[in-house]
Design a protein around this motif. Structure first.
Motif, PDB file in Angstrom:
ATOM      1  N   MET A  45      -5.495   2.076  15.916  1.00 43.73           N
ATOM      2  CA  MET A  45      -6.437   0.988  15.655  1.00 43.73           C
ATOM      3  C   MET A  45      -6.161   0.426  14.260  1.00 43.73           C
ATOM      4  O   MET A  45      -6.095   1.166  13.297  1.00 43.73           O
ATOM      5  N   VAL A  78      -6.990  -2.166  10.973  1.00 43.78           N
ATOM      6  CA  VAL A  78      -8.129  -2.769  10.300  1.00 43.78           C
ATOM      7  C   VAL A  78      -8.102  -4.272  10.514  1.00 43.78           C
ATOM      8  O   VAL A  78      -7.050  -4.903  10.479  1.00 43.78           O
ATOM      9  N   ALA A  80     -12.660  -8.828   8.653  1.00 45.19           N
ATOM     10  CA  ALA A  80     -13.881  -8.071   8.362  1.00 45.19           C
ATOM     11  C   ALA A  80     -13.936  -7.698   6.886  1.00 45.19           C
ATOM     12  O   ALA A  80     -14.977  -7.833   6.243  1.00 45.19           O
ATOM     13  N   THR A  81     -12.814  -7.228   6.331  1.00 43.97           N
ATOM     14  CA  THR A  81     -12.843  -6.817   4.923  1.00 43.97           C
ATOM     15  C   THR A  81     -12.991  -8.041   4.011  1.00 43.97           C
ATOM     16  O   THR A  81     -13.707  -7.987   3.025  1.00 43.97           O
ATOM     17  N   ILE A  84     -16.631  -9.088   3.807  1.00 41.62           N
ATOM     18  CA  ILE A  84     -17.452  -8.245   2.929  1.00 41.62           C
ATOM     19  C   ILE A  84     -17.237  -8.658   1.475  1.00 41.62           C
ATOM     20  O   ILE A  84     -18.182  -8.874   0.722  1.00 41.62           O
ATOM     21  N   VAL A 109      -9.401  -1.254  -3.290  1.00 39.15           N
ATOM     22  CA  VAL A 109      -9.835  -0.442  -2.144  1.00 39.15           C
ATOM     23  C   VAL A 109      -9.101  -0.873  -0.873  1.00 39.15           C
ATOM     24  O   VAL A 109      -8.653  -0.039  -0.072  1.00 39.15           O
ATOM     25  N   THR A 110      -8.947  -2.191  -0.715  1.00 32.49           N
ATOM     26  CA  THR A 110      -8.284  -2.718   0.481  1.00 32.49           C
ATOM     27  C   THR A 110      -6.786  -2.409   0.465  1.00 32.49           C
ATOM     28  O   THR A 110      -6.218  -1.990   1.475  1.00 32.49           O
ATOM     29  N   ASP A 111      -6.151  -2.609  -0.706  1.00 30.67           N
ATOM     30  CA  ASP A 111      -4.701  -2.373  -0.798  1.00 30.67           C
ATOM     31  C   ASP A 111      -4.326  -0.943  -0.446  1.00 30.67           C
ATOM     32  O   ASP A 111      -3.342  -0.715   0.255  1.00 30.67           O
ATOM     33  N   VAL A 112      -5.081   0.009  -0.975  1.00 29.17           N
ATOM     34  CA  VAL A 112      -4.711   1.406  -0.705  1.00 29.17           C
ATOM     35  C   VAL A 112      -5.375   1.917   0.574  1.00 29.17           C
ATOM     36  O   VAL A 112      -5.161   3.054   0.974  1.00 29.17           O
ATOM     37  N   GLU A 113      -6.197   1.069   1.217  1.00 26.89           N
ATOM     38  CA  GLU A 113      -6.981   1.500   2.389  1.00 26.89           C
ATOM     39  C   GLU A 113      -7.673   2.830   2.084  1.00 26.89           C
ATOM     40  O   GLU A 113      -7.465   3.839   2.770  1.00 26.89           O
ATOM     41  N   LEU A 114      -8.470   2.803   1.039  1.00 26.33           N
ATOM     42  CA  LEU A 114      -9.164   4.007   0.572  1.00 26.33           C
ATOM     43  C   LEU A 114      -9.951   4.644   1.713  1.00 26.33           C
ATOM     44  O   LEU A 114     -10.734   3.975   2.394  1.00 26.33           O
ATOM     45  N   THR A 115      -9.747   5.937   1.918  1.00 23.88           N
ATOM     46  CA  THR A 115     -10.444   6.615   3.012  1.00 23.88           C
ATOM     47  C   THR A 115     -11.834   7.067   2.563  1.00 23.88           C
ATOM     48  O   THR A 115     -12.137   7.114   1.371  1.00 23.88           O
ATOM     49  N   GLU A 116     -12.645   7.447   3.542  1.00 24.87           N
ATOM     50  CA  GLU A 116     -13.992   7.935   3.197  1.00 24.87           C
ATOM     51  C   GLU A 116     -13.917   9.207   2.359  1.00 24.87           C
ATOM     52  O   GLU A 116     -14.721   9.397   1.442  1.00 24.87           O
ATOM     53  N   ASP A 117     -12.966  10.087   2.655  1.00 27.74           N
ATOM     54  CA  ASP A 117     -12.832  11.315   1.865  1.00 27.74           C
ATOM     55  C   ASP A 117     -12.409  11.006   0.427  1.00 27.74           C
ATOM     56  O   ASP A 117     -12.867  11.646  -0.513  1.00 27.74           O
ATOM     57  N   GLU A 118     -11.490  10.037   0.278  1.00 31.04           N
ATOM     58  CA  GLU A 118     -11.047   9.669  -1.077  1.00 31.04           C
ATOM     59  C   GLU A 118     -12.192   9.019  -1.854  1.00 31.04           C
ATOM     60  O   GLU A 118     -12.362   9.241  -3.055  1.00 31.04           O
TER      61      GLU A 118
END
Lengths: 302, 302
Positions: free
Chosen positions: A1, A3, A7-8, A11, A42-51
């Motif tokens: 899937m 992104v 959508a980003t 926001i 945040v978008t460039d690195v596709e920061l994860t929820e854990d990060e």
């Protein structure tokens, strides 16, 4: 899937617009630019929820280790090069003036005014260093009554403010130039030291294979009416870490060579018992452009 | 005097290069991107030394107000839209699945499993709300044994975790769908509430003419084996602040209309004494792509 980029973007745009009614145009610009760049990161690195959760944890730990003596947020600013960038934006030195560098977290206002020729070492602190020179304008004219506010660490690698065993004014002093713009004082040859690395910044340096060391230096703030204040360092050109100073503060023009003198040098002054070093330090100030060059105590929390 | 763009670019490049030897490629990418975007922000707005000092002060205050019950860094992330951005990157819902939104700082794991049809209000907390529906897959197939973890605030605007006078499990509960994927429980009609605004984030909202209000909502996490976990809200379509929710969490598809019932409605259940509302809530889960949809307790410090 994958992104959905729409959508980003939506926001980011909604948050940007939420600051549209900020009364202060300057604050509006800062907040909207912050949102743009923070979201781009945040978008460039596709920061994860854990990060993200880890980042919250690191910021929280940074806040909790910070107190009135330890300023971990400034360490982040320093080690991420933000402090030097702010310095470069604030103090674009014109050709010929002495270059600036960061104030650092160890500046304490209220150092004693000391006589020219005296020492600011109030106890043994390393190889004595005779530092002397002349403060001049860009036109070469000597500047009488210029004030040098000087501070440095000793050979235990600590500034007085960090060292409960040191006298309050140890290795700190203010000096005023004479009628010919000349100054002279005794310091010690500076040694490299590690920034505090037992907190979140230390963990970052370790995880990224960076070291916490600063190249050996003496801090100076030079002020004179009609001239721009100069906040800078003198780096020892023989020091380690000149090419990897952990706060990116080294500029080539600030790396100066101390002259070494043996104990048998006929020029040895009475109060020196062994070898010493000396440094002829030319300082050139740019003319003030109307701003008052007040040193703010920006390195400390109150 | 204008800033020398070469000087600022050199600083950014030096800091970028300092992360070149980071052993973890992921950490290297994050740090280098952070440096790039952080420096671009500082450079774009030409951040002054005073503004930098103010930023350090705000971060320090944020750290000092944060404890195990108050998480001001998450409030920054929420009010700057970063939380929603991370959510959008992590949960790009395929067409047809229920959309996600942020977890928020008030999720507490360990809510009690309650029988279908029961109420999670352990004391009076506003207008009773009967929420019922079916959990289905994208293919329309009912999902038996799906778990809904539900939490909300009461009409005093507080979550149980914020309210020392509320029972621990008040307005919190887990419910499992029956063999036909159906669920039913009693909550209360949600009311808007302000995020904590007596700290640095509150000052920012005030200075930027933003408000601290969240549109009325009920939180849900829905989990079922073989499906992606869904973290979302139900928003009351009649609520104020739907178009200016202070954490940017509202999505149109999540705004649902409660049906209002008078006290004389023949369908009134015995335990309800006055007017109530009801909501038919369809929930559609996307198939898992191998990840285990574990809810992490990311909203809280430990």
């Amino acid at each position: 899937m994958t992104v959905n980029p729409r959508a980003t973007k939506e926001i980011t745009q909604a948050v940007h617009e939420s600051f549209e009614h900020t009364p202060s145009p300057r604050l509006r610009r800062i907040m909207q630019s912050l949102v743009t760049h923070l979201h781009a990161f945040v978008t460039d690195v596709e920061l994860t929820e854990d990060e993200w959760a880890k980042a919250i944890e690191i910021l929280t730990a940074t806040g909790h280790i910070t107190d009135d003596k330890r300023q971990e947020f400034i360490l982040w600013s320093d080690t991420l090069g933000v402090s030097m960038l702010v310095d470069a934006l604030a103090h674009p030195a014109p050709d010929g003036a002495t270059e600036s560098t960061i104030l650092g977290p160890f500046y304490v206002p209220g150092s004693p005014l000391r006589p020219l020729g005296s020492s600011m070492a109030e106890q043994e602190a390393g190889t004595p260093a005779h530092i002397f020179g002349q403060v001049r304008g860009l036109d070469g004219k000597p500047i009488a009554g210029a004030e040098l506010d000087v501070w440095q660490n000793g050979d235990n690698r600590l500034y007085a403010v960090q060292d409960p065993d040191a006298p309050e004014f140890h290795l700190r002093g203010r000096f005023r130039t004479d009628d010919d713009g000349r100054f002279s004082f005794w310091a010690v040859r500076p040694v490299p030291y590690a920034i505090p690395d037992d907190g979140p910044v230390g963990k970052m340096l370790n995880a990224t294979a960076r070291h916490p060391w600063r190249a050996a230096h003496v801090h100076l703030v030079v002020k004179a009416p009609g001239y721009r204040s100069l906040t800078t360092h003198i780096f020892d050109a023989e020091s380690d870490y000149l090419d990897s100073d952990t706060v990116f503060a080294v500029k080539e023009s600030l790396c100066l060579s101390f002259t070494e003198h043996g104990a048998d040098d006929p020029g040895r002054p009475e109060h020196v018992t062994g070898p010493w070093v000396s440094l002829d330090l030319p300082l050139v100030l740019a003319p003030s452009d109307g701003e008052d060059g007040v040193v703010t105590d920006r390195g400390r929390t109150h």
